[in-house]
Design an enzyme around this catalytic site. Structure first.
Site, PDB file in Angstrom:
ATOM      1  N   GLU A 471       0.859  -1.181   0.000  1.00  0.00           N
ATOM      2  CA  GLU A 471       0.000   0.000   0.000  1.00  0.00           C
ATOM      3  C   GLU A 471       0.894   1.230   0.000  1.00  0.00           C
ATOM      4  OE1 GLU A 471      -3.487  -0.396   2.239  1.00  0.00           O
ATOM      5  OE2 GLU A 471      -4.257   1.527   1.573  1.00  0.00           O
ATOM      6  N   GLU A 743      -2.094   0.475  13.246  1.00  0.00           N
ATOM      7  CA  GLU A 743      -3.191   0.922  12.384  1.00  0.00           C
ATOM      8  C   GLU A 743      -4.529   0.827  13.115  1.00  0.00           C
ATOM      9  OE1 GLU A 743      -3.694  -1.607   8.936  1.00  0.00           O
ATOM     10  OE2 GLU A 743      -4.865  -0.052   7.908  1.00  0.00           O
TER      11      GLU A 743
END
Ligand code: BGC
Length: 882
Positions: A471, A743
């Site tokens: 990502e 996260e």
């Protein structure tokens, strides 16, 4: 001397090279041992040669004595600055009594190539077969001779791809991943290096290594070839001789090329380096090309975008970490623990027979003692492979790849490694350090460290979401929620000026700012995978307004507002055009991303952010003197507030969704009339209490949670949340050994172990946006929007919780600000430092016991006594006992 000048900066950089602004901005820091010292006038001189300045001749600009207390962001107003020229400057100031200082030391700056036609070279490289999954690195070289004494040599270089340059065997500069990531279809940055010290009389050789990088290697989940297929180099070396003549060595078909040890090097996949294929001496003069079959470089197509000088600080190695532990797995491989989740790569030192293959794999966590946790990497491999050349101790490092990791597994070693065999090279955009905080609580200190490491790990050319899986994109929502924290930790002015260019490059024709910048085809990719995807996401696109506003607040940067004014206006107008009766639709995709069982309705979130962007935009218009806009957008903000209450708040004061976040946003964005505020505050308090004293906010709500509580008299509740270490909380991950911000609140839990690996990064900074609260409220160092950039600052510490002391420092454009407090038996002692040429409003909690000389009382506000002070160090004491 009462006043001394230091830290001379041009466009926020010390001794910058390759400026493109034709009216650069000058700043300096003043020091004095006298309190309340300030500047009453200044005089700047800019010259083309140091000799001129030594005789007080500013042949380009002599501002003369200007009566002014401005010492930052003063625009150049002299003769036109020339392309590629070098300049020097100095400044003198007058103190508050009109006594002049000595002249500052002389500082320098140079200009970049001012105009696309200043580039004389060709784009060179080798056409790559698109079927090649991981193409090899390309080596390019060029020899030239110097027959006269050199005065100055400057190299301008860039690539579609990533490059390293060498001159006479030495690496040019200390940048990594140059030219950095931009939307190459629109703009590409170039780098300027002063190589006067590297050129030599007689034979010289330039060498370049080219890799795929973001240009043609793997990017995000979208795969390869986001911008093109064949990497290309553009370079020109400008030589100025002592005798006044010049020469230009630019990239063209006279350069030769070959493949070499880099078999491939890909940002996400890793690097394969065969040391046996190295060309000794290839980047030095006199190398025998014919013997090793170097071919002519190909001329590749002309570039259609714009070349711009690099705006952001280069990516550099900023620290090297030694492992804390090494052990042997049952498989016979060796595992290393670096003790810190970090981003960069491993420098490996080992020896072995020629042809030995060694692999280095990287992970953030361990599955168990013998196994790395790599499932969360998705398609990213982050694996480096080396083939030894077998000539004794070899030092191996990759070139064009980076990894997110704490643990390393090395396979294939033929000798037993020690802790010395592995070094973690910490790599990120080298934004200067600017702030630090320490408290009496070691857990909170670890959280502060985790926030800083999250920033270091993710600010790499763009503010990425994460550094490990496939990502690593410039998510705008993450960027905006964390920017204030980031700007206390480090000087991110240039870093985000560059990112704003990425954002505006990616703005749609209709005016929507993107979710991800630079554009790398993420939106198209997403649309292919889901039926319909919102072109604008509240809290994400709003970064386009929040980022410039924050840079203005923190650095007094008006240019960022001017340059992005039209883009911001288009965004706010876009939001209005895509709303009905000023209520935004409920289509936003992410909502309060990764909240815990508390979905905030999209229309509430989106309308709240619509109001906030409109409010900030109206302020920005006011700052720039655009009165009409200031007025009409401020009225529009008022009407959105009314719409918010009308549409979402019921007669009992319950806001639609009834999550912690809806109240936090309503309070922090000022959406409620005074008589409805108290019910919202009470409801927020209840929601936290009925959740076992836990937060439930996601990426967006979390940033404003503690500020909203503290501003509304609930600072003890804010401290309770900060100190909580049960799930979900900030300290929950700290208690479980985190060294970066995770996260997700539930990345790993006692009750269910690892989260779904499909989205489980252990290095995402968004939930670390609580750092802003620590600086602004806990330590109490805040900017004043009326006199931004800390020209006038606010010191409003907020003692509470279990903390007995807090020490904070922040390096502002004017110099060091300090705020430290200690609580002992209800006695509150505050010690502050206020830079020269600034003033501070001090808000002292409790009953004043000792007020320093020079502090002028202003009154009381929210139970705090207010004073104003000039520069210097001051100690205040108060009693907190009721
Ligand atoms: C990213 C986030 C981002 C989010 C938006 C994720 O995949 O990692 O940081 O903000 O998507 O939904």
């Amino acid at each position: 001397m009462s006043i001394v000048i230091s830290r001379l900066r041009v466009d926020s950089m010390e001794q910058p090279l390759g400026l493109e602004t034709r009216q650069p901005r000058f700043s300096w820091v003043l020091d004095s041992n006298r309190r309340s010292e300030r500047q009453s006038a200044y005089r700047i001189m800019v010259a083309s040669a140091v000799e001129g300045l030594q005789q007080d001749i500013g042949d380009l600009w002599d501002s003369g004595k200007i009566t002014s207390d401005r010492s930052v962001q003063i625009r150049y107003a002299g003769a036109p600055l020339q392309s590629a020229a070098a300049y020097c400057w100095k400044v003198q100031v007058w103190d508050r009594n009109g006594v002049p200082s000595d002249w500052s030391p002389v500082a320098s700056f140079s200009m970049g190539l001012l105009g696309q036609d200043e580039w004389k070279g060709e784009w060179i490289g080798k056409t790559v077969d698109p079927a090649l999954e991981l193409p090899p690195g390309l080596y390019l070289r060029k020899e030239f001779a110097i027959d006269r004494p050199i005065k100055r040599a400057v190299l301008y270089s860039t690539a579609l791809g990533v490059y390293e340059m060498y001159l006479n065997g030495s690496r040019v500069g200390d940048h990594y991943f140059a030219p950095g990531w931009t939307d190459y279809a629109v703009r590409t940055q170039y780098q300027t290096y002063d190589v006067t010290g590297l050129v030599q009389a007689g034979g010289n050789a330039l060498g370049a290594v080219l890799g795929t990088g973001w240009y043609s290697g793997h990017v995000g989940m979208m795969g390869r070839h986001r911008y093109g297929i064949s990497p290309a180099l553009l370079s020109q070396l400008q030589l100025e001789y002592e005798d006044g003549t010049t020469d230009l060595i630019s990239s063209d078909r006279s350069w030769t090329m070959n493949s070499g040890p880099i078999q491939y090097s890909d940002m996400l996949m890793g690097e394969w380096y065969d040391a046996g294929l190295e060309w000794p001496g290839w980047n030095e003069p006199g190398f025998d090309e014919a013997a090793s079959h170097w071919q002519r470089a190909e001329q590749l197509p002309r570039y259609g975008g714009r070349l711009v000088s690099q705006i952001d600080p280069p990516v550099r190695i900023t620290e090297s970490l030694k492992p804390v532990k090494v052990w042997r797995s049952e498989r016979g491989s060796y595992l290393f623990d670096l003790g810190q989740n970090m981003v960069g790569w491993v420098k490996l030192q080992t020896s072995g027979p020629a042809g030995t293959r060694i692999t280095v794999r990287h992970a953030e966590m361990l599955e168990d003692d013998d196994n790395l946790y790599t499932v969360n990497l998705r398609k990213a491999e982050q694996k480096d492979t080396y083939i030894l050349k077998g000539n004794g101790l070899e030092t191996l490092e990759p070139h064009f790849t980076f990894h997110g990791f704490r643990y390393v597994e090395v396979e294939g070693l033929t000798e037993e490694p020690t802790l010395e065999s592995v070094t973690g090279q910490v790599v990120h955009s080298d934004t200067p350090h600017s702030g630090s905080i320490e408290t009496s609580d070691p857990m909170i200190n670890q959280l502060i460290s985790n926030i800083r490491w999250g920033q270091r790990g993710n600010y790499l050319s763009v503010p990425t979401d994460c550094p490990q899986r496939d990502e690593r994109l410039g998510w705008t929502g993450d960027a905006q929620i964390f920017i204030r924290t980031a700007s206390y930790n480090m000087d991110v002015s240039r870093f985000f000026t560059k990112f704003m260019a990425d954002m505006t490059d990616a703005q749609t024709e209709a005016g929507a700012f993107p979710d991800v910048a630079p554009d790398a085809g993420w939106f198209e990719w997403k649309q292919e995978h889901v039926q319909w995807f919102a072109p604008d996401n509240s809290g994400w696109g709003d970064a386009g307004v929040i980022i410039p506003w924050t840079l203005y607040l923190m650095y007094e940067d008006r240019s960022i507002l001017e340059e992005n004014y039209d883009a911001m206006k288009r965004w706010v107008d876009y939001l209005k055009a895509n709303s009905s009766r000023l209520v935004r639709p409920d289509y936003a995709n992410y909502g309060d991303w990764l909240s815990i069982n508390a979905d905030t309705p999209n229309d509430v979130l989106a309308t709240a952010y619509f109001a906030y962007s409109t409010l900030l935009f109206s302020r920005i218009a006011g700052v720039l003197g655009r009165e009409e806009d200031a007025c009409s957008y401020s009225e529009q903000y008022g009407r959105i507030r009314e719409a918010f209450v009308r549409e979402f708040m019921d007669e009992n004061g319950i806001i639609k969704g009834d999550t912690q976040t809806v109240y936090v946003l309503a309070l922090y964005f000022g959406l409620l009339p005074d008589d409805q505020k108290s019910s919202a505050i009470r409801r927020l308090e209840q929601l936290i209490q009925s959740n076992g004293g836990h937060l439930s906010t996601g990426f967006l709500g979390v940033g404003y949670l503690l500020p909203a509580l503290t501003e509304n008299g609930l600072e003890e509740l804010a401290y309770d949340l900060l100190h909580k270490d049960t799930f979900p909380s900030w300290l929950y991950s700290v208690k479980h050994g985190a060294t970066t911000i995770w996260e997700r609140w539930d990345g790993w839990t006692d009750h269910s172990g690892f989260q779904n690996p499909g989205m489980n990064s252990f290095n995402h900074y968004s939930l670390g946006s609580v750092g802003e609260w620590m600086y602004r409220y806990m330590a109490g160092i805040d900017a004043d929007p009326e006199q931004p950039g800390f020209k006038h600052l606010v010191i409003k510490p907020c003692p509470g919780g279990k903390l007995t002391y807090v020490k904070a420092q922040y390096e502002s454009s004017y110099g060091t600000i300090g705020s430290s407090w200690r609580v002992d038996n209800g006695r509150f002692a505050l010690s502050i430092t206020v830079p020269v040429n600034t003033t501070a409003a001090v808000h002292l909690p409790g009953q004043p016991v000792q007020v320093p000389e020079g502090a002028e009382k202003l009154g009381e506000e929210q139970g705090k006594h207010r004073y104003v002070v000039g520069s210097g160090q001051y100690e205040f004491v108060s009693s907190l006992n009721k």
